[in-house]
Enzyme design. Structure first.
Site, PDB file in Angstrom:
ATOM      1  N   LYS A 193      38.303  23.783  67.600  1.00  0.00           N
ATOM      2  CA  LYS A 193      39.422  23.747  66.316  1.00  0.00           C
ATOM      3  C   LYS A 193      39.436  22.077  66.106  1.00  0.00           C
ATOM      4  O   LYS A 193      39.312  22.134  64.721  1.00  0.00           O
ATOM      5  CB  LYS A 193      40.929  23.338  67.666  1.00  0.00           C
ATOM      6  CG  LYS A 193      41.104  24.373  68.210  1.00  0.00           C
ATOM      7  CD  LYS A 193      42.681  24.331  68.712  1.00  0.00           C
ATOM      8  CE  LYS A 193      42.457  25.912  69.762  1.00  0.00           C
ATOM      9  NZ  LYS A 193      43.952  25.836  70.911  1.00  0.00           N
ATOM     10  N   GLN A 239      46.647  21.856  74.304  1.00  0.00           N
ATOM     11  CA  GLN A 239      46.223  23.375  74.749  1.00  0.00           C
ATOM     12  C   GLN A 239      46.472  23.762  76.218  1.00  0.00           C
ATOM     13  O   GLN A 239      46.273  23.092  77.239  1.00  0.00           O
ATOM     14  CB  GLN A 239      44.125  22.636  74.498  1.00  0.00           C
ATOM     15  CG  GLN A 239      43.812  23.721  75.209  1.00  0.00           C
ATOM     16  CD  GLN A 239      43.193  25.127  74.302  1.00  0.00           C
ATOM     17  OE1 GLN A 239      43.403  24.548  73.499  1.00  0.00           O
ATOM     18  NE2 GLN A 239      43.071  26.185  74.477  1.00  0.00           N
ATOM     19  N   ASP A 257      50.830  26.374  66.805  1.00  0.00           N
ATOM     20  CA  ASP A 257      51.051  27.727  67.713  1.00  0.00           C
ATOM     21  C   ASP A 257      51.882  29.214  67.626  1.00  0.00           C
ATOM     22  O   ASP A 257      51.199  30.302  67.872  1.00  0.00           O
ATOM     23  CB  ASP A 257      50.330  27.432  69.495  1.00  0.00           C
ATOM     24  CG  ASP A 257      48.863  26.843  69.212  1.00  0.00           C
ATOM     25  OD1 ASP A 257      48.385  27.777  68.653  1.00  0.00           O
ATOM     26  OD2 ASP A 257      49.057  26.453  70.519  1.00  0.00           O
TER      27      ASP A 257
END
Ligand code: NAP
Length: 278
Positions: A52, A96, A119
């Site tokens: 990322k 994460q 997300d």
């Protein structure tokens, strides 16, 4: 002959488009900034976080990295998220997953401001998707829609079957296909006569988390098959939820693993960071 849907190429195309957009935004004095938080040092999570960061660097998005020790408390993590929510220079926040067991994942996802939830996991964004309002959309299913559209595959009016109903893949996938005017059926572990239903699909999206579960018996001749699954077999080779060799000769188009859906997830995360919650 079947078409292989090339996720590597399409994700690169999206990243290049975003790179241009970011450069144009910078020229107008607008900068994008993603904060990535990792708690603990799970090796798989570290690989994802690193990828990322690399994608941010490629596109020109500033990334802030918070690598917190395993013993970080829930309160400490929530406090960090609160401070990032308040920062005007940060427009995306990502934690994460999975977080260590002593931290309540739901509380963490709820703590991220919906307008920074790149997300697309916050209930506000999930709700917005289901009632057709603008908001962030979960990256993997958003990537599947891009794969279909950019491969010239029509969704409207077609029979779409989603195999799997998880919150991060199956359910948002179904909502997105519906938004694209597909006729959508969702199957799961309690579905009866599964193969009869999947054999109706013009577009079959498989996200069951079971290596090579779907073979030729599950698909209609000429269907489009999208394989979301990722697994490593005993020889450390990647494979999906679909038995590619068995299924491919019967379909009109199919995603490979690796190189299909996988690379799209990061591309769509980058898209969310750049575009905001439109
Ligand atoms: P998950 O949370 O484990 O959900 C699996 C779903 O499949 C559940 O709804 C389950 O039904 C259903 N299912 C399991 N076995 C089944 C069977 N034999 N017949 C019918 N349905 C069955 O998995 P997920 O998070 O959605 O992930 C699915 C796969 O995609 C995994 O391989 C994962 O690694 C991969 N993935 C890839 C990406 C990417 O970037 N490419 C991103 C996310 C996930 P119930 O609800 O009834 O239990």
């Amino acid at each position: 002959m079947y078409q292989i849907i090339d996720g590597k190429r399409i994700s690169q195309e999206i990243k290049d488009e975003l790179k241009e957009k970011v450069a144009a935004m910078k020229a107008e004095g607008v900068e994008r900034c993603l904060a990535v938080i990792q708690v603990g040092s799970d090796p798989a999570s570290s690989v994802y976080v690193n990828n990322k960061k690399k994608a941010c660097e490629y596109i020109g998005i500033k990334s802030l990295s918070y690598e917190l020790p395993e013993e970080t408390t829930e309160a400490e993590l929530l406090e960090l998220i609160g401070s990032l929510n308040a920062r005007e220079d940060v427009n995306g926040i990502l934690v994460q997953l999975p977080v260590p067991e002593h931290i309540d994942e739901d509380k963490v996802l709820l703590a991220i401001a919906p307008q920074k939830d790149v997300d697309g996991f916050h209930p506000v964004n999930v709700g917005n998707l289901s009632i057709g309002r603008p908001g962030y959309v979960s990256c993997t299913p958003a990537g599947v829609i891009q794969l279909l559209k950019r491969s010239g595959i029509e969704i409207a009016g077609r029979e779409c079957v989603v195999l799997g109903r998880s919150n991060i893949v199956g359910k948002p996938m179904a909502m997105l296909l519906l938004r694209e005017n597909g006729t959508v059926t969702v199957c799961h572990s309690r579905t009866k006569d599964l193969k009869e239903i999947t054999r109706r699909a013009d577009i079959l999206v498989v996200a069951v988390g079971k290596p090579k579960l779907v073979d030729a018996d599950y698909v209609k001749e000429g269907a489009v098959v999208i394989d979301v699954g990722i697994h490593r077999n005993e020889n450390n080779k990647l494979c999906g939820d679909v038995d590619f060799d068995s299924v491919a000769p019967h379909v009109s188009a199919i995603t490979p693993v690796p190189g299909g859906v996988g690379p799209m997830t990061i591309a769509m995360l980058m898209n969310n960071c750049v575009e905001g919650c439109r």
